[in-house]
Design a protein around this motif. Structure first.
Motif, PDB file in Angstrom:
ATOM      1  N   ARG A  76       0.715  -1.195  -0.139  1.00 10.90           N
ATOM      2  CA  ARG A  76      -0.104   0.044  -0.240  1.00 10.90           C
ATOM      3  C   ARG A  76       0.834   1.345   0.084  1.00 10.90           C
ATOM      4  NH1 ARG A  76      -4.368  -0.557   4.383  1.00 10.90           N
ATOM      5  NH2 ARG A  76      -5.122   1.688   3.447  1.00 10.90           N
ATOM      6  N   ALA A  77       1.991   1.332   0.466  1.00 11.98           N
ATOM      7  CA  ALA A  77       2.966   2.334   0.603  1.00 11.98           C
ATOM      8  C   ALA A  77       3.234   2.602  -1.028  1.00 11.98           C
ATOM      9  CB  ALA A  77       4.287   1.884   1.167  1.00 11.98           C
ATOM     10  N   PHE A  78       3.526   1.898  -2.028  1.00 11.70           N
ATOM     11  CA  PHE A  78       3.514   2.357  -3.376  1.00 11.70           C
ATOM     12  C   PHE A  78       2.183   2.820  -3.672  1.00 11.70           C
ATOM     13  CE2 PHE A  78       6.447  -1.398  -2.805  1.00 11.70           C
ATOM     14  CZ  PHE A  78       7.747  -0.719  -3.267  1.00 11.70           C
ATOM     15  N   LEU A  79       1.216   2.383  -3.505  1.00 15.02           N
ATOM     16  CA  LEU A  79      -0.129   3.095  -4.055  1.00 15.02           C
ATOM     17  C   LEU A  79      -0.287   4.481  -3.451  1.00 15.02           C
ATOM     18  CD1 LEU A  79      -2.304  -0.270  -3.609  1.00 15.02           C
ATOM     19  CD2 LEU A  79      -1.155   0.694  -5.692  1.00 15.02           C
ATOM     20  N   GLN A  80      -0.246   4.618  -1.994  1.00 18.83           N
ATOM     21  CA  GLN A  80      -0.178   5.995  -1.582  1.00 18.83           C
ATOM     22  C   GLN A  80       0.750   6.961  -2.160  1.00 18.83           C
ATOM     23  OE1 GLN A  80       0.207   6.432   2.692  1.00 18.83           O
ATOM     24  NE2 GLN A  80      -1.491   7.960   2.691  1.00 18.83           N
ATOM     25  N   ASP A  81       1.773   6.533  -2.330  1.00 19.12           N
ATOM     26  CA  ASP A  81       3.000   7.231  -2.851  1.00 19.12           C
ATOM     27  C   ASP A  81       2.569   7.826  -4.416  1.00 19.12           C
ATOM     28  OD1 ASP A  81       5.714   8.354  -2.782  1.00 19.12           O
ATOM     29  OD2 ASP A  81       5.887   7.375  -4.596  1.00 19.12           O
TER      30      ASP A  81
END
Length: 100
Positions: free
Chosen positions: A81-86
Motif C-alpha cells: 500500500r506504500a507504493f499505492l499511496q505514494d
C-alpha cells in the motif's frame, strides 16, 4: 491540524467564491511534509482541495516541487500500500502543479 479544517476551507470558498483565505489555510498542510512530517492523509486532502479550488501560491508551488524531488516514499504504510499511496500523492501534486 484537524480533520475538519480542510472541509471547512472548501466550504468557505464554496460560499464566498474567494479563494485567498481558503488557499492560505490549505497551504499550511504542505510545509510539514517537506520538513519530514508524515501527515500524508491531511496532505493529500489539502492537495485535493487546492485542485478543486483551482489556485495555489508561488510558495506552495515551490514546496510541492521540493516534495516531488525527494526520494522519500510518501506513505506511512510499510507494505504494498506504500507504493499505492505514494503514487496517489505524487499524482495529486502533479495535478496541483498544473494549476495557474
Amino acid at each position: 491540524m484537524s480533520w475538519s479544517t480542510v472541509p471547512a476551507a472548501v466550504a468557505l470558498w464554496s460560499i464566498t467564491g474567494e479563494p485567498e483565505r481558503s488557499v492560505s489555510v490549505l497551504e499550511e498542510y504542505l510545509p510539514p511534509i517537506v520538513n519530514g512530517g508524515n501527515a500524508y492523509g491531511y496532505f493529500l486532502d489539502a492537495l485535493r482541495a487546492l485542485a478543486r479550488i483551482g489556485t495555489i501560491s508561488p510558495a506552495a508551488r515551490t514546496i510541492l516541487r521540493t516534495v516531488l524531488e525527494s526520494d522519500r516514499r510518501m506513505s506511512t504504510y510499510r507494505v504494498y500500500r506504500a507504493f499505492l499511496q505514494d503514487e496517489e500523492i505524487r499524482s495529486a501534486i502533479d495535478d496541483v502543479l498544473t494549476l495557474p
